[in-house]
Design a protein around this motif. Sequence first.
Motif, PDB file in Angstrom:
ATOM      1  N   PRO A 469       0.819  -1.207   0.000  1.00  6.88           N
ATOM      2  CA  PRO A 469       0.000   0.000   0.000  1.00  6.88           C
ATOM      3  C   PRO A 469       0.856   1.261   0.000  1.00  6.88           C
ATOM      4  CG  PRO A 469       0.112  -0.889   2.212  1.00  6.88           C
ATOM      5  CD  PRO A 469       0.822  -1.874   1.320  1.00  6.88           C
ATOM      6  N   ALA A 470       0.266   2.361  -0.418  1.00  6.93           N
ATOM      7  CA  ALA A 470       0.974   3.633  -0.466  1.00  6.93           C
ATOM      8  C   ALA A 470       1.114   4.251   0.917  1.00  6.93           C
ATOM      9  CB  ALA A 470       0.250   4.601  -1.400  1.00  6.93           C
ATOM     10  N   TRP A 471       0.239   3.840   1.843  1.00  7.25           N
ATOM     11  CA  TRP A 471       0.362   4.243   3.242  1.00  7.25           C
ATOM     12  C   TRP A 471      -0.214   3.141   4.116  1.00  7.25           C
ATOM     13  CZ3 TRP A 471      -3.884   4.843   6.452  1.00  7.25           C
ATOM     14  CH2 TRP A 471      -5.134   4.912   5.813  1.00  7.25           C
ATOM     15  N   PHE A 472       0.197   3.102   5.358  1.00  8.27           N
ATOM     16  CA  PHE A 472      -0.260   2.049   6.260  1.00  8.27           C
ATOM     17  C   PHE A 472      -0.006   2.473   7.702  1.00  8.27           C
ATOM     18  CE2 PHE A 472       4.101   1.208   5.006  1.00  8.27           C
ATOM     19  CZ  PHE A 472       4.746   0.945   6.201  1.00  8.27           C
ATOM     20  N   THR A 473      -0.777   1.878   8.598  1.00 11.15           N
ATOM     21  CA  THR A 473      -0.583   2.064  10.034  1.00 11.15           C
ATOM     22  C   THR A 473      -0.214   0.716  10.628  1.00 11.15           C
ATOM     23  OG1 THR A 473      -2.184   3.889  10.124  1.00 11.15           O
ATOM     24  CG2 THR A 473      -1.640   2.782  12.196  1.00 11.15           C
ATOM     25  N   VAL A 474       0.815   0.707  11.459  1.00 14.57           N
ATOM     26  CA  VAL A 474       1.283  -0.548  12.027  1.00 14.57           C
ATOM     27  C   VAL A 474       1.501  -0.364  13.522  1.00 14.57           C
ATOM     28  CG1 VAL A 474       3.690  -0.009  11.408  1.00 14.57           C
ATOM     29  CG2 VAL A 474       3.028  -2.382  11.827  1.00 14.57           C
ATOM     30  N   ALA A 475       0.997  -1.311  14.305  1.00 22.68           N
ATOM     31  CA  ALA A 475       1.096  -1.256  15.764  1.00 22.68           C
ATOM     32  C   ALA A 475       2.435  -1.827  16.218  1.00 22.68           C
ATOM     33  CB  ALA A 475      -0.057  -2.030  16.390  1.00 22.68           C
ATOM     34  N   PRO A 476       2.850  -1.524  17.444  1.00 22.84           N
ATOM     35  CA  PRO A 476       4.115  -2.086  17.955  1.00 22.84           C
ATOM     36  C   PRO A 476       4.116  -3.606  17.895  1.00 22.84           C
ATOM     37  CG  PRO A 476       3.332  -0.339  19.398  1.00 22.84           C
ATOM     38  CD  PRO A 476       2.238  -0.593  18.414  1.00 22.84           C
ATOM     39  N   GLY A 477       5.194  -4.165  17.362  1.00 18.73           N
ATOM     40  CA  GLY A 477       5.332  -5.615  17.260  1.00 18.73           C
ATOM     41  C   GLY A 477       4.609  -6.232  16.087  1.00 18.73           C
ATOM     42  N   GLU A 478       3.803  -5.443  15.361  1.00 17.31           N
ATOM     43  CA  GLU A 478       3.060  -5.955  14.211  1.00 17.31           C
ATOM     44  C   GLU A 478       3.857  -5.723  12.921  1.00 17.31           C
ATOM     45  OE1 GLU A 478       0.192  -7.688  14.434  1.00 17.31           O
ATOM     46  OE2 GLU A 478       0.547  -7.513  16.599  1.00 17.31           O
ATOM     47  N   THR A 479       3.444  -6.416  11.864  1.00 14.80           N
ATOM     48  CA  THR A 479       4.158  -6.331  10.592  1.00 14.80           C
ATOM     49  C   THR A 479       3.255  -5.818   9.487  1.00 14.80           C
ATOM     50  OG1 THR A 479       3.625  -8.622  10.001  1.00 14.80           O
ATOM     51  CG2 THR A 479       5.692  -8.238  11.213  1.00 14.80           C
ATOM     52  N   GLN A 480       3.887  -5.355   8.418  1.00 17.08           N
ATOM     53  CA  GLN A 480       3.177  -4.891   7.218  1.00 17.08           C
ATOM     54  C   GLN A 480       3.937  -5.382   5.991  1.00 17.08           C
ATOM     55  OE1 GLN A 480       0.235  -2.896   6.624  1.00 17.08           O
ATOM     56  NE2 GLN A 480       0.683  -3.636   4.557  1.00 17.08           N
ATOM     57  N   THR A 481       3.204  -6.008   5.062  1.00 12.77           N
ATOM     58  CA  THR A 481       3.813  -6.469   3.814  1.00 12.77           C
ATOM     59  C   THR A 481       3.693  -5.370   2.757  1.00 12.77           C
ATOM     60  OG1 THR A 481       3.306  -8.779   4.287  1.00 12.77           O
ATOM     61  CG2 THR A 481       3.744  -8.198   1.993  1.00 12.77           C
ATOM     62  N   LEU A 482       4.809  -5.104   2.077  1.00 11.26           N
ATOM     63  CA  LEU A 482       4.841  -4.115   0.998  1.00 11.26           C
ATOM     64  C   LEU A 482       5.101  -4.843  -0.318  1.00 11.26           C
ATOM     65  CD1 LEU A 482       7.091  -1.383   2.671  1.00 11.26           C
ATOM     66  CD2 LEU A 482       4.586  -1.487   2.635  1.00 11.26           C
ATOM     67  N   GLU A 483       4.292  -4.541  -1.317  1.00 15.64           N
ATOM     68  CA  GLU A 483       4.496  -5.094  -2.653  1.00 15.64           C
ATOM     69  C   GLU A 483       5.159  -4.024  -3.515  1.00 15.64           C
ATOM     70  OE1 GLU A 483       1.321  -6.135  -5.841  1.00 15.64           O
ATOM     71  OE2 GLU A 483       1.618  -7.941  -4.615  1.00 15.64           O
ATOM     72  N   ILE A 484       6.320  -4.352  -4.033  1.00 15.74           N
ATOM     73  CA  ILE A 484       7.117  -3.379  -4.796  1.00 15.74           C
ATOM     74  C   ILE A 484       7.186  -3.852  -6.247  1.00 15.74           C
ATOM     75  CG2 ILE A 484       9.358  -2.225  -4.970  1.00 15.74           C
ATOM     76  CD1 ILE A 484       9.757  -3.065  -1.971  1.00 15.74           C
ATOM     77  N   LYS A 485       6.647  -3.050  -7.147  1.00 13.53           N
ATOM     78  CA  LYS A 485       6.634  -3.409  -8.565  1.00 13.53           C
ATOM     79  C   LYS A 485       7.617  -2.520  -9.319  1.00 13.53           C
ATOM     80  CE  LYS A 485       3.642  -4.148 -12.583  1.00 13.53           C
ATOM     81  NZ  LYS A 485       2.254  -4.097 -13.100  1.00 13.53           N
TER      82      LYS A 485
END
Length: 516
Positions: A469-485
């Motif tokens: 995503p172009a922006w995201f919110t992530v909590a402490p200890g949590e993860t976020q996957t980024l797709e890079i094209k």
Amino acid sequence: ATRDGVDILLLSVGPNEPPEDTSTFLGAFDIFMLSAWRAGVFVAQAVGNNGPSPYSVVSYSPWTFGVASCRTDRKYPATLFLGDGRKVRGIGLSGSSWGDGMIQHKLVLANDAAFPNATRNMEECQSPEAFDPAVVGGSVVICTFSAGFRSGTSNLRAVIQTAEALQFAGFVLVASPAYGDYVAQPIPFPVPGILIPRTTDAQVISDYYEEHTTTRRDGEGGIEFHGRAMIGDGRIASYEEEAPIVSRFSSRGPDFMDRNKTPVDILKPDILAPGEQIWAAWSPMSATEKILHGHNFALISGTSMAAPHIAGIGATMKQKYPSWTPSMIASALSTTASKHDNRGQPIMAQGSDPFTTHPAAPFGYGAGLVDPLRALDPGLIFSSGYEDYIGFLCSLPNTAAEEIRTATGGSCESASLTAASDLNLPSVTVTALSGNRTTRRVVMNVADKPETYVAGVNPPEGVEVGIDPAWFTVAPGETQTLEIKLTATRPRDDFSFGEIVLTGNLNHIVRAPLSV
């Protein structure tokens, strides 16, 4: 070391070239380091001193942290004061000439003080027997960095021994117009001395000398020396230089997987740290550097001087975050590094020729100059596990699964990576982009509050980059996957560089280099 509870390994030594019969990542040395990583040991490794040629790194693997070298803003300037008031800047780490820099001495060119039958490297001041003691004693003598120095048959130690034996007031080692500028490093001289490595500065001295030196025409011959000079104290440091600048000798990427220098989708070096003219403890026996015999400390240059800085910073991070893995430490160091110098300009790199620089790139400095304070609060980290590294090995072309099993004990049957570029590193490197390619990165919030990040891109030339995503919110200890094209918009014969920038609303800025 792991049984002793070691958290950090510093490798200022390593292979000088890739292994002959296997991949760079499967050589015994790199497999040992993979085992260290598995045991939770962060490995800081010098990338080598074979620069500035490309494909010269000797730190290959993603499970080690390859450290490049740069110079700092510190310099030890020395000055030659000529009799007409002109000052010529040079390099030296000695006291001033006799008289505490207040008394000027006769200026003598070595060739003009040699005995008529002297033949051995007169201009280079290599032998006391070549000179008339009555002429050079108490004088500032001009020696020349000429053919012997270029070939290695002449050396600075012999100049010093000649100066000591004949009681020079001091020596000046000037660049020769025939051989060009030379590279000079500050060395503690036991006698007053100064190095003049630029031919333009040497010409100033030569012009002054010729103007103030005459040959008698009274039938007796001889030379009258009317020029005067004194050497100022060169032991006082100044801190005004442009820095960092990637050192000439520091090995460069791209990374590669075999002796044929087949490039691989891994960024090397990883980081940049001070490694030029670093004060370090020194064995007074000094078996390899006779000029430093008897000294307990010396100014040393090399990536072996840069790597200890990273090892020390890594130890500080491990102390603050005992549960962090080596890849977490490496990520924090990388994503918080700086790509700008102390004047706010992009980092430069020394070129092949002395006193030349050009814009640096990630294959010279990795993620940039280490920033210890920012590394302690990175916001997000990119983490990789042992199985990820096995998957990386299994994704390499022309690498047999059985060879990987034999070297590591790991299996390719469950490997999830389809390409080396998919390894979850704090950088993206693609050695051969054709059309488009999509890769993924997973970031974890290691801060103590939720944070919203906006993804931005400075794309490499000829490449279009999209992040989802172009922006995201992530909590402490949590993860976020980024797709890079990545999409190639124009064919190129060489790498181009950019970066991904994740900007958080709590002031964390996370940077990841792009090399395509």
